[in-house]
Design a protein around this motif. Structure first.
Motif, short mmCIF file in Angstrom:
data_model
loop_
_atom_site.label_atom_id
_atom_site.label_comp_id
_atom_site.label_asym_id
_atom_site.label_seq_id
_atom_site.Cartn_x
_atom_site.Cartn_y
_atom_site.Cartn_z
N PHE A 1 42.06 31.44 43.85
CA PHE A 1 41.39 31.91 45.06
C PHE A 1 40.29 32.92 44.76
CE2 PHE A 1 45.29 30.11 46.73
CZ PHE A 1 44.87 29.48 47.88
N ILE A 2 40.48 33.72 43.73
CA ILE A 2 39.41 34.66 43.35
C ILE A 2 38.19 33.88 42.87
CG2 ILE A 2 38.76 36.50 41.76
CD1 ILE A 2 41.72 37.40 41.84
N LYS A 3 38.42 32.85 42.06
CA LYS A 3 37.32 32.03 41.57
C LYS A 3 36.60 31.36 42.74
CE LYS A 3 36.11 28.30 38.37
NZ LYS A 3 36.58 27.36 37.33
N TYR A 4 37.38 30.90 43.71
CA TYR A 4 36.81 30.27 44.92
C TYR A 4 35.89 31.25 45.66
CZ TYR A 4 36.70 28.89 49.84
OH TYR A 4 36.29 28.62 51.12
N LEU A 5 36.34 32.48 45.79
CA LEU A 5 35.53 33.49 46.49
C LEU A 5 34.23 33.78 45.74
CD1 LEU A 5 38.26 36.06 47.65
CD2 LEU A 5 37.06 34.38 49.06
N VAL A 6 34.31 33.88 44.42
CA VAL A 6 33.10 34.13 43.62
C VAL A 6 32.14 32.94 43.75
CG1 VAL A 6 32.21 34.45 41.28
CG2 VAL A 6 34.29 35.65 41.99
N ALA A 7 32.70 31.73 43.67
CA ALA A 7 31.87 30.52 43.74
C ALA A 7 31.15 30.40 45.08
CB ALA A 7 32.73 29.28 43.49
N ALA B 1 31.24 31.91 38.73
CA ALA B 1 32.68 31.65 38.81
C ALA B 1 33.17 31.01 37.51
CB ALA B 1 32.98 30.75 40.01
N GLU B 2 32.39 30.06 36.97
CA GLU B 2 32.77 29.40 35.72
C GLU B 2 32.72 30.38 34.55
OE1 GLU B 2 34.05 26.46 35.02
OE2 GLU B 2 34.13 26.07 37.18
N LEU B 3 31.75 31.28 34.58
CA LEU B 3 31.63 32.28 33.52
C LEU B 3 32.87 33.19 33.51
CD1 LEU B 3 29.95 33.90 31.40
CD2 LEU B 3 29.03 35.20 33.34
N SER C 1 23.10 39.50 38.63
CA SER C 1 22.69 38.13 38.29
C SER C 1 23.64 37.51 37.28
CB SER C 1 21.28 38.15 37.69
OG SER C 1 21.29 38.83 36.43
N PHE C 2 23.59 36.20 37.20
CA PHE C 2 24.41 35.50 36.21
C PHE C 2 24.05 35.97 34.80
CE2 PHE C 2 24.72 32.04 33.12
CZ PHE C 2 26.07 31.74 33.20
N GLY D 1 30.12 33.09 46.84
CA GLY D 1 29.35 34.32 47.08
C GLY D 1 30.09 35.36 47.88
N LEU D 2 31.41 35.25 47.96
CA LEU D 2 32.21 36.18 48.76
C LEU D 2 32.84 37.28 47.90
CD1 LEU D 2 33.95 33.47 50.97
CD2 LEU D 2 32.03 34.96 51.62
N ALA D 3 32.69 37.17 46.59
CA ALA D 3 33.21 38.18 45.67
C ALA D 3 32.32 38.18 44.44
CB ALA D 3 34.66 37.87 45.30
N TYR D 4 32.40 39.24 43.65
CA TYR D 4 31.51 39.35 42.49
C TYR D 4 32.13 40.28 41.45
CZ TYR D 4 30.35 43.80 44.72
OH TYR D 4 30.43 45.05 45.27
N PRO D 5 31.67 40.16 40.19
CA PRO D 5 32.18 41.06 39.15
C PRO D 5 31.49 42.42 39.22
CG PRO D 5 30.59 39.57 38.20
CD PRO D 5 30.74 39.15 39.64
N CYS D 6 32.25 43.46 38.97
CA CYS D 6 31.70 44.82 38.95
C CYS D 6 32.03 45.43 37.60
CB CYS D 6 32.30 45.65 40.08
SG CYS D 6 31.87 47.40 40.01
N PHE D 7 31.00 45.91 36.89
CA PHE D 7 31.16 46.45 35.55
C PHE D 7 31.10 47.98 35.53
CE2 PHE D 7 29.70 42.13 35.13
CZ PHE D 7 30.46 41.62 34.09
N CYS D 8 31.22 48.60 36.70
CA CYS D 8 31.18 50.07 36.76
C CYS D 8 32.39 50.66 36.04
CB CYS D 8 31.18 50.54 38.20
SG CYS D 8 29.62 50.30 39.06
#
Length: 553
Positions: free
Chosen positions: A129-135, A7-9, A176-177, A137-144
């Motif tokens: 709220f997006i950062k909260y979800l990532v922090a 989330a911090e990243l 992974s991070f 484990g409820l959301a994640y970055p997708c690089f597709c």
């Protein structure tokens, strides 16, 4: 800890927590039965007639429950935004008498304590709220990228599986991070996806306010909640806004019905109370023997602007819509002819669950009824600004002849059963054009006098000459009609219809024919409001001028 690092990243500049945001949006101080509803359009074109219909429902339900109706502009998709759309939306709502308690104003300010009411001004809120979800484990970055997603789709099709980004096909679910950091360092664009807890084998059930009990497959897709440009998707932004703004009931077109599983999942994942949904069937258009939805591209009559330009009074459109919303409105209207449509309480259980047909003839009838209840001054006050915007020539005529026009519009409006001559403001000019010398002259020049087929010009001239000799302006209606009957008798016409029907061969015609010729000489029309009233409004000078013009023609 790795989720928090992720989330911090992704959001190093976002320092606030959801609790900080909640403090800015306290619960509304309303009674339990009060509804908070909204109209949340995207500024991507003119307000369509279906949107106007749904908005009226939302506004009425909020206000009849002593609740709040607000306007929110969903303007995060800048590529599709059309200049002037926001102004068009606000002006259309105003014209049709739909007033919001909170929302953005044309001056650039806002009304209400739950803003900003434009989503483009709320980006930082969404990121919290997006950062909260990532922090968590409820959301994640997708690089597709596009190619990655296309490969996934093809592989799924080959295996005859449902397509989409879900489960084991969600390539970056377990990223992974370290990998995410590497991708970001390389400048790889990314979206944020919700980690869906759903399964397509399970179903959700909810009670739709319009359609009743609904059962749909649970959402199992890892939907995008933030795009590569850092802006939220519609699905995510609306969930945040509806919760923070205290929305209790959402009424929208039934094309959104398939999105309900996504929206319910979002509210649940965020820990928000789920609003009640009502999905409204689209207004249909008659085409031949069948009905179809209005098309944004080919149906000009599918926009609110069209009905404004035609000159339907806003209140008439709302009155007509009430007939479509609840079938018992018509019965209520008959029992309450003097009341405002706003005194009628909409019942969501009785709303039309299938597509209602926009019947233009019925709309015209409703609009005629509405206009017939107005005084001449009220008609003028509506007609004058309408003409200024849509008929500049007519506006100039009205502006130069205000008192005269007001007298014209008063004809037939002081009786128990007022005339119902027009259904929209664009009908008025053709109907009253003969009162203005400029338009009357143009009419005569283009086609001469429109005498009835049974009256020759020589006979008509004889009638008008006789009328000119006997005409007196300052007499009452009864005395005037007595003189017309006497003139009829002198010229060989029956003084009344009974006499004419008894011995038709004895007369040239009847007193109605005499009045008709005078009517044509003064107006060049065979069908007008009361002739005596017309002459009174025209005044003695104009009546004499037109009579003499006819004689000399």
């Amino acid at each position: 800890m790795s989720n928090e690092n992720m989330a911090e990243l992704l959001f190093p500049d976002v320092q606030q927590l959801p609790t900080d945001i909640y403090s800015l949006y306290p619960p509304r101080n309303l009674t339990p039965s009060a509804m908070v509803t909204r109209f949340a359009p995207s500024p991507t074109g003119s307000l369509n007639i279906g949107g106007l219909y749904a908005t009226l429902i939302s506004e009425r339900l909020a206000h009849q429950s002593n609740g709040v109706f607000y306007l929110r502009i969903e303007d995060t998709d800048k590529k599709r935004e059309i200049k002037g759309s926001f102004e068009n939306i606000v002006n259309s709502l105003k014209y049709f008498g739909i007033y919001f308690d909170e929302g953005p104003s044309l001056s650039g300010g806002e009304i209400g304590a739950y803003g900003p009411y434009k989503q483009s001004s709320r980006i930082q809120i969404y990121k919290v709220f997006i950062k909260y979800l990532v922090a968590n484990g409820l959301a994640y970055p997708c690089f597709c990228d596009t190619e990655d997603l296309e490969k996934i789709r093809i592989d799924q099709q080959n295996l005859k599986l449902p397509t989409g980004y879900y489960g084991e096909w969600a390539k970056h679910r377990g990223i992974s991070f370290k990998k995410a950091n590497e991708e970001i360092s390389n400048g790889k664009p990314f979206v944020i996806r919700l980690r869906s807890p759903g399964s397509s084998n399970k179903r959700i059930k909810y009670n739709d306010l319009v359609k009743g009990p609904i059962e749909l497959p649970e959402n199992d897709q890892d939907i995008v909640i933030m795009k590569t440009d850092g802006l939220p998707t519609y699905h995510f932004a609306h969930a945040i806004d509806d919760y923070l703004m205290g929305t209790t009931h959402i009424f929208r077109g039934d094309e959104w019905l398939s999105s309900v599983p996504i929206h319910i999942q979002l509210f649940q994942t965020l820990g928000f109370k789920i609003p009640k949904y009502g999905h409204i069937a689209p207004i249909m258009k008659q085409e031949g023997t069948s009905k179809r939805k209005f098309s944004k591209r080919k149906d000009l009559d599918g926009t609110a602007e069209y009905y404004k330009e035609q000159g339907y009074p806003g209140v008439a459109i709302s009155e007509y819509f009430m007939n479509l919303i609840n079938s018992d409105f018509e019965e209520w209207r008959m029992a309450n002819p003097q009341k405002s449509f706003k005194d009628f309480f909409i019942n969501t259980d009785k709303m039309n669950a299938s597509g209602a047909l926009l019947d233009v003839k019925k709309l015209d009838d409703v609009s005629k009824d509405v206009i017939s209840t107005l005084t001449g001054k009220q008609v003028f006050d509506y007609l004058y600004p309408w003409a200024k915007e849509f008929d500049s020539d007519f506006y100039t005529l009205m502006d130069n002849n205000k008192e005269y026009t007001l007298k014209i519009l008063n004809i037939g409006r002081t009786v128990v059963k007022p005339r119902k001559d027009f259904s929209k403001w664009s009908d008025v000019k053709p109907f009253i054009a003969f009162f203005y010398d400029e338009l009357f002259e143009k009419d005569i020049m283009s086609g001469g006098y429109n005498l009835p087929a049974n009256i020759s010009y020589d006979v008509a001239k004889e009638i008008v000459l006789g009328f000119r000799k006997t005409y007196r302006f300052s007499i009452d209606k009864e005395a005037w009609f007595h003189e017309i009957k006497e003139l009829a008798g002198v010229l060989g016409f029956a003084k009344n219809m009974k006499e004419y029907k008894t011995e038709p061969n004895k007369f040239k015609g009847h007193v109605g024919d005499v009045a008709m010729v005078i009517r044509v000489a003064l107006t060049n029309r065979t069908n007008t409001p009361d002739l005596f009233d017309i002459m009174n409004v025209m005044g003695e000078k104009k009546v004499v001028e037109r009579i003499e013009k006819f004689i000399l023609s």
